[in-house]
Design an enzyme around this catalytic site. Structure first.
Site, PDB file in Angstrom:
ATOM      1  CD  GLU A 234      -1.836   2.259   1.877  1.00 57.82           C
ATOM      2  OE1 GLU A 234      -1.419   3.263   1.235  1.00 57.82           O
ATOM      3  OE2 GLU A 234      -2.048   2.263   3.104  1.00 57.82           O
ATOM      4  CB  CYS A 268      -1.709   6.904   1.539  1.00 55.41           C
ATOM      5  SG  CYS A 268       0.014   6.640   1.983  1.00 55.41           S
TER       6      CYS A 268
END
Length: 468
Positions: A234, A268
């Site tokens: 990720e 993010c």
């Protein structure tokens, strides 16, 4: 980077830690491998008992660990408490649901017979020792969303956390130890990033998961690929926040502020690029800018603070470079655009940046292509949904996306065409234990959370019995 707690609110070094030497790293690797061979035989009820107990202890520790996280990486303490609560919730969810998520799967009778079997099914087995390389921005949540499903599946874990959150990293190991998990089931490795490759290549490590930067992801994926080991990545994100004419503009603008500055803008999945239809652009821009300007920047340990410091001096410098480049090329700062003044109390030595909205972004600006990790938003005006989708996809990242519309045709179009791991309508992106989380393109691959996440580090074993 030294392994140390440095308070980003004032730049003060509070504690430093010596890296573990090769002998201690080897001891912990051996313990994790040894623990797996016994722990994998425990039943779901025992694993759930332990994980529920860990959630109870985390609830008891919430105030203390929240202050630790805030002191180490600067998030507002209110957000840190919420992060701890979210972790406990996820742990309880996996304790309750893991057995169902990993239940044997039985093909249709006709398919079983067609395969020549008297019976056949799919059985999920744990892989072994999983190495987790985790970031500082959600120092508890990023770990728990790996640890909870991994432990419930019967794996054991080794955590290499970011070097600026060592106390949080050690707390997590201590939490699982106090809970009563067998020795070696979950351990923290206080080592530098240069040690990761050797640990990953060790044959006792079965797989790895990483949340972090694209360069870090490339390095881990390369080493794991060379060793033919499973990875989940990720990585970064530059999520679009699309506002179309049918949207509730006031609600969209209010949510946009939170979506941009969550975790001091260092997330993010924070919305970063605000793509607004011309029909509602002016109204949205006015409300959004006013909301960003009204945020309270200050000591993250104060309950009234909305935005604390960035996690490091280098992080602030990187953000300043992006903003300065955009302004030099013609972008307009509707608010912010620099360091706050007059914070007092030693905070002038901290790594703060004022919430900022930039308009007039063009493709030649670095900020158009690069991720902004801090409280800086870029604002775009588009003519229609076609231009909005094209601009939303004009990024190397594809983590998540937000769309504000009441038009069913527009929602269908965005579900079909937005290049992202998630599409959130009329709300901001968030992670939840029951929903898979991850991205596409340079935002990584694989999924965390939900059934998808717990099965990432399992062996889907085909069990086939011949004619009886």
């Amino acid at each position: 980077m030294p392994i140390a707690t440095v308070n980003p609110a004032n730049g003060e070094t509070l504690r430093t830690f010596d890296p573990m030497d090769a002998r201690e790293t080897e001891r912990r690797l051996a313990a994790a491998h040894r623990a797996f061979h016994s722990y994998r035989t425990t039943d779901f009820a025992e694993r759930a008992r332990l994980l529920n107990r860990a959630a109870d202890l985390l609830d008891e520790d919430r105030q203390e660990i929240a202050r630790t996280m805030t002191t180490e990486m600067g998030k507002p303490v209110t957000a840190a408490r919420a992060e701890a609560a979210k972790c406990a919730k996820a742990m309880r969810w996996y304790a309750a649901e893991a057995e169902r998520l990993l239940a044997d799967e039985h093909p249709a009778d006709a398919d079983v017979k067609d395969s020549g079997a008297s019976r056949a099914y799919i059985h999920y087995r744990p892989l072994g020792v999983v190495l987790a390389v985790m970031p500082w921005n959600f120092p508890l949540w990023q770990v728990m969303r790996f640890a909870a499903p991994a432990l419930m599946a019967g794996n054991t874990g080794l955590l290499k956390h970011a070097s600026n959150v060592p106390q949080t990293a050690l707390y997590i190991e201590d939490l699982f130890t106090r809970t009563g998990f067998p020795d070696g089931c979950f351990q923290t490795l206080l080592v530098g990033s240069g040690e990761v490759e050797a640990i990953l290549r060790d044959p006792r490590v079965a797989a790895a998961t990483l949340t972090g930067s694209e360069p870090a992801g490339r390095a881990v994926a390369s080493a794991a690929g060379d060793e033919v080991k499973k990875t989940v990545l990720e990585l970064g994100g530059s999520d679009p926040f699309v506002v179309l004419p049918s949207a509730d503009v006031a609600k969209a603008a209010e949510t946009a502020v939170t979506a941009r500055v969550q975790n001091n803008g260092q997330s993010c999945i924070a919305a970063k690029r605000f793509i607004v239809h011309a029909d509602v652009y002016d109204a949205f821009a006015e409300r959004f800018t006013a909301g960003m300007r009204a945020l309270t920047v200050g000591d993250p340990l104060e309950e009234s603070t909305d935005v604390g410091p960035l996690s490091s001096e280098q992080g602030r410098a990187d953000l300043e470079e992006l903003v300065d480049d955009a302004v030099r090329q013609g972008a307009t700062a509707l608010c912010g655009g620099g360091r706050p003044e007059g914070l007092g109390g030693g905070l002038d030595r901290g790594w703060f940046y004022t919430p900022t909205v930039l308009a007039g972004i063009t493709p030649g600006m670095r900020i158009h292509r690069e991720e902004t990790f801090g409280p800086v938003a870029t604002l775009y005006r588009v003519a229609d949904v076609d231009e909005a989708v094209e601009l939303a996809n004009d990024t190397p990242f594809g983590l998540s996306s937000n769309v504000w519309t009441r038009d069913r045709a527009e929602t269908a179009r965005c579900v079909r065409d937005l290049e992202a791991g998630g599409v959130f309508f009329n709300g901001m992106t968030a992670s939840h234990p029951a929903l898979p989380f991850g991205g596409v393109k340079r935002s990584g691959y694989g999924r965390e959370l939900a059934g998808h996440g717990i099965r990432e580090f399992c062996n889907a074993t085909t069990v086939w019995y011949g004619p009886e």
